[in-house]
Design a protein around this motif. Sequence first.
Motif, PDB file in Angstrom:
ATOM      1  N   GLY A   1       1.000  -1.206   0.033  1.00 42.68           N
ATOM      2  CA  GLY A   1       0.053  -0.043  -0.182  1.00 42.68           C
ATOM      3  C   GLY A   1       0.823   1.347  -0.012  1.00 42.68           C
ATOM      4  N   ALA A   2       0.264   2.405  -0.550  1.00 43.36           N
ATOM      5  CA  ALA A   2       0.848   3.612  -0.475  1.00 43.36           C
ATOM      6  C   ALA A   2       1.596   4.094   0.819  1.00 43.36           C
ATOM      7  CB  ALA A   2      -0.057   4.608  -1.030  1.00 43.36           C
ATOM      8  N   ASN A   3       2.842   4.634   0.732  1.00 43.14           N
ATOM      9  CA  ASN A   3       3.405   4.899   1.849  1.00 43.14           C
ATOM     10  C   ASN A   3       3.980   4.235   2.995  1.00 43.14           C
ATOM     11  OD1 ASN A   3       3.592   7.979   0.708  1.00 43.14           O
ATOM     12  ND2 ASN A   3       1.283   7.848   1.218  1.00 43.14           N
ATOM     13  N   ALA A   4       3.874   3.045   2.713  1.00 44.38           N
ATOM     14  CA  ALA A   4       4.263   1.751   3.500  1.00 44.38           C
ATOM     15  C   ALA A   4       5.611   1.797   3.513  1.00 44.38           C
ATOM     16  CB  ALA A   4       3.724   0.564   3.179  1.00 44.38           C
ATOM     17  N   LEU A   5       6.335   1.311   4.784  1.00 44.34           N
ATOM     18  CA  LEU A   5       7.620   1.343   4.826  1.00 44.34           C
ATOM     19  C   LEU A   5       7.942  -0.259   5.286  1.00 44.34           C
ATOM     20  CD1 LEU A   5      10.252   3.474   6.977  1.00 44.34           C
ATOM     21  CD2 LEU A   5      10.539   0.877   6.656  1.00 44.34           C
ATOM     22  N   ILE A   6       8.671  -1.141   4.490  1.00 41.21           N
ATOM     23  CA  ILE A   6       8.940  -2.436   4.769  1.00 41.21           C
ATOM     24  C   ILE A   6      10.330  -2.558   5.357  1.00 41.21           C
ATOM     25  CG2 ILE A   6       9.288  -4.639   3.757  1.00 41.21           C
ATOM     26  CD1 ILE A   6       6.289  -3.338   3.540  1.00 41.21           C
ATOM     27  N   GLY A   7      10.527  -2.827   6.657  1.00 36.68           N
ATOM     28  CA  GLY A   7      11.703  -2.966   7.262  1.00 36.68           C
ATOM     29  C   GLY A   7      12.948  -3.690   6.584  1.00 36.68           C
ATOM     30  N   ALA A   8      14.055  -3.386   6.961  1.00 32.72           N
ATOM     31  CA  ALA A   8      15.001  -4.058   6.362  1.00 32.72           C
ATOM     32  C   ALA A   8      15.159  -5.751   6.785  1.00 32.72           C
ATOM     33  CB  ALA A   8      16.584  -3.552   6.899  1.00 32.72           C
ATOM     34  N   ARG A   9      15.367  -6.631   5.555  1.00 32.34           N
ATOM     35  CA  ARG A   9      15.483  -7.989   5.740  1.00 32.34           C
ATOM     36  C   ARG A   9      14.043  -8.533   6.028  1.00 32.34           C
ATOM     37  NH1 ARG A   9      21.350 -10.019   7.710  1.00 32.34           N
ATOM     38  NH2 ARG A   9      22.340  -9.291   5.696  1.00 32.34           N
ATOM     39  N   SER A  10      12.975  -7.898   5.564  1.00 33.71           N
ATOM     40  CA  SER A  10      11.687  -8.568   5.748  1.00 33.71           C
ATOM     41  C   SER A  10      11.194  -9.562   4.686  1.00 33.71           C
ATOM     42  CB  SER A  10      10.763  -7.431   5.909  1.00 33.71           C
ATOM     43  OG  SER A  10      10.726  -6.723   7.074  1.00 33.71           O
ATOM     44  N   SER A  11      10.591 -10.401   4.900  1.00 29.27           N
ATOM     45  CA  SER A  11      10.095 -11.003   3.847  1.00 29.27           C
ATOM     46  C   SER A  11       8.766 -11.000   3.805  1.00 29.27           C
ATOM     47  CB  SER A  11      10.282 -12.796   4.114  1.00 29.27           C
ATOM     48  OG  SER A  11      11.758 -12.825   4.062  1.00 29.27           O
ATOM     49  N   VAL A  12       8.159 -10.698   2.522  1.00 31.45           N
ATOM     50  CA  VAL A  12       6.444 -10.305   2.229  1.00 31.45           C
ATOM     51  C   VAL A  12       6.054 -11.244   1.531  1.00 31.45           C
ATOM     52  CG1 VAL A  12       5.127  -8.450   1.865  1.00 31.45           C
ATOM     53  CG2 VAL A  12       7.358  -7.895   2.657  1.00 31.45           C
ATOM     54  N   PHE A  13       4.862 -12.108   2.077  1.00 31.86           N
ATOM     55  CA  PHE A  13       4.214 -13.184   1.255  1.00 31.86           C
ATOM     56  C   PHE A  13       2.642 -12.781   1.051  1.00 31.86           C
ATOM     57  CE2 PHE A  13       7.857 -15.029   3.426  1.00 31.86           C
ATOM     58  CZ  PHE A  13       8.399 -15.615   2.337  1.00 31.86           C
ATOM     59  N   LYS A  14       2.215 -11.489   1.651  1.00 37.47           N
ATOM     60  CA  LYS A  14       0.839 -11.192   1.626  1.00 37.47           C
ATOM     61  C   LYS A  14       0.820  -9.565   1.371  1.00 37.47           C
ATOM     62  CE  LYS A  14      -0.137 -11.123   6.435  1.00 37.47           C
ATOM     63  NZ  LYS A  14      -1.172 -11.749   7.537  1.00 37.47           N
ATOM     64  N   ASN A  15      -0.435  -8.881   1.170  1.00 37.32           N
ATOM     65  CA  ASN A  15      -0.348  -7.497   0.973  1.00 37.32           C
ATOM     66  C   ASN A  15      -0.218  -6.867   2.436  1.00 37.32           C
ATOM     67  OD1 ASN A  15      -1.233  -8.118  -1.602  1.00 37.32           O
ATOM     68  ND2 ASN A  15      -3.292  -7.807  -1.289  1.00 37.32           N
ATOM     69  N   MET A  16       0.303  -5.747   2.296  1.00 38.55           N
ATOM     70  CA  MET A  16       0.666  -4.804   3.157  1.00 38.55           C
ATOM     71  C   MET A  16      -0.150  -3.512   3.155  1.00 38.55           C
ATOM     72  SD  MET A  16       2.907  -6.163   5.469  1.00 38.55           S
ATOM     73  CE  MET A  16       2.460  -8.134   5.023  1.00 38.55           C
ATOM     74  N   PRO A  17      -0.542  -3.153   4.419  1.00 42.55           N
ATOM     75  CA  PRO A  17      -1.598  -1.990   4.276  1.00 42.55           C
ATOM     76  C   PRO A  17      -1.018  -0.563   3.930  1.00 42.55           C
ATOM     77  CG  PRO A  17      -1.135  -2.445   6.561  1.00 42.55           C
ATOM     78  CD  PRO A  17      -0.467  -3.438   5.690  1.00 42.55           C
ATOM     79  N   ALA A  18      -1.523   0.474   3.416  1.00 48.61           N
ATOM     80  CA  ALA A  18      -0.999   1.632   3.104  1.00 48.61           C
ATOM     81  C   ALA A  18      -0.428   2.250   4.503  1.00 48.61           C
ATOM     82  CB  ALA A  18      -2.002   2.482   2.300  1.00 48.61           C
ATOM     83  N   GLY A  19       0.405   3.186   4.593  1.00 52.04           N
ATOM     84  CA  GLY A  19       0.768   4.063   5.611  1.00 52.04           C
ATOM     85  C   GLY A  19       1.357   3.409   6.617  1.00 52.04           C
ATOM     86  N   PHE A  20       1.893   2.147   6.840  1.00 53.36           N
ATOM     87  CA  PHE A  20       2.098   1.464   7.974  1.00 53.36           C
ATOM     88  C   PHE A  20       3.798   1.162   7.868  1.00 53.36           C
ATOM     89  CE2 PHE A  20      -1.990   0.956   9.382  1.00 53.36           C
ATOM     90  CZ  PHE A  20      -2.041   0.496  10.682  1.00 53.36           C
ATOM     91  N   VAL A  21       4.356   0.952   8.925  1.00 54.10           N
ATOM     92  CA  VAL A  21       5.585   0.405   9.001  1.00 54.10           C
ATOM     93  C   VAL A  21       5.329  -1.147   8.990  1.00 54.10           C
ATOM     94  CG1 VAL A  21       7.820   0.339  10.491  1.00 54.10           C
ATOM     95  CG2 VAL A  21       6.759   2.462   9.985  1.00 54.10           C
ATOM     96  N   CYS A  22       6.167  -2.073   8.410  1.00 56.67           N
ATOM     97  CA  CYS A  22       5.990  -3.340   8.431  1.00 56.67           C
ATOM     98  C   CYS A  22       7.273  -3.946   8.348  1.00 56.67           C
ATOM     99  CB  CYS A  22       4.947  -3.984   7.072  1.00 56.67           C
ATOM    100  SG  CYS A  22       3.538  -2.900   6.646  1.00 56.67           S
ATOM    101  N   THR A  23       7.473  -4.947   9.449  1.00 57.49           N
ATOM    102  CA  THR A  23       8.750  -5.536   9.434  1.00 57.49           C
ATOM    103  C   THR A  23       8.609  -7.134   9.750  1.00 57.49           C
ATOM    104  OG1 THR A  23       8.926  -5.368  11.912  1.00 57.49           O
ATOM    105  CG2 THR A  23       9.772  -3.521  10.503  1.00 57.49           C
ATOM    106  N   GLY A  24       9.711  -7.902   9.537  1.00 57.07           N
ATOM    107  CA  GLY A  24       9.675  -9.381  10.079  1.00 57.07           C
ATOM    108  C   GLY A  24       9.492 -10.240   8.924  1.00 57.07           C
ATOM    109  N   ASN A  25       9.717 -11.702   9.408  1.00 58.01           N
ATOM    110  CA  ASN A  25       9.902 -12.661   8.513  1.00 58.01           C
ATOM    111  C   ASN A  25       8.690 -13.712   9.134  1.00 58.01           C
ATOM    112  OD1 ASN A  25      10.154 -14.780   6.688  1.00 58.01           O
ATOM    113  ND2 ASN A  25      12.343 -15.132   7.112  1.00 58.01           N
ATOM    114  N   PRO A  26       7.604 -14.081   8.641  1.00 52.49           N
ATOM    115  CA  PRO A  26       7.030 -13.307   7.693  1.00 52.49           C
ATOM    116  C   PRO A  26       6.810 -11.755   8.068  1.00 52.49           C
ATOM    117  CG  PRO A  26       5.378 -14.462   8.721  1.00 52.49           C
ATOM    118  CD  PRO A  26       6.765 -14.925   9.355  1.00 52.49           C
ATOM    119  N   CYS A  27       6.619 -10.682   6.997  1.00 53.30           N
ATOM    120  CA  CYS A  27       6.236  -9.421   7.318  1.00 53.30           C
ATOM    121  C   CYS A  27       4.872  -9.250   7.965  1.00 53.30           C
ATOM    122  CB  CYS A  27       6.635  -8.626   6.181  1.00 53.30           C
ATOM    123  SG  CYS A  27       6.815  -6.901   6.318  1.00 53.30           S
TER     124      CYS A  27
END
Length: 225
Positions: A187-213
Amino acid sequence: MTDYIPNTNQDQENLIANSPNSQINDRPISDNHANTLTGESLVDLRRYDQSKFDRGRPGWLILLWWFVQAIAFPLTPHPCNSIRSGLLRLFGAKIGRGAVIRPTARFTYPWKIEIGDYSWIGDDVVLYSLERIAIGKHCVISQKSYLCTGTHDPQDPAFGLITASVIINHGVWIAADCFIGPGVEIGANALIGARSSVFKNMPAGFVCTGNPCRPRYQREINQSS
């Protein structure tokens, strides 16, 4: 305190003796003995068939692109983003104004790629574009991140190919060394943190991290700066 110096032969014997796998033995894999590895493969790669996959261009043009990418891209001076953008456009990519593309970035099929105005593609980023990869305006794809549009059916004994698009909406920052899987939309303006693994949609405007993210908290932008 003295350092522990392992006794290689004795340690190996202990590992084998204590192994829960009764079929393990001390022969190295390279000896290719039938009893070295266990189990039967559920996959028969001889049956793999990607004849229905459409690469989007004839084989000769694909080979030409891979040659250009292997030779021309790394040799372009670091600041010459316009040259690299021009080469990508020449092979069908849609590249916006002011895009920054580093010499070591890799694009499998550029005609399946869209990059918006003023977005940055960092060093050693891979855009594995078996399907469409769309990156919006003012996005940052940081170094060593991997945007992947292809996988395989884990239940198919022929290891069938599965492809799906990756969509990165405006203002997204994908930090260093992230993996973005097939079919994912950020989603727009989201931030995916370093070394995260993203396997599903992430929402707009959120900081998202982890494995799974996973989404963690709202991303705040200081509008006064």
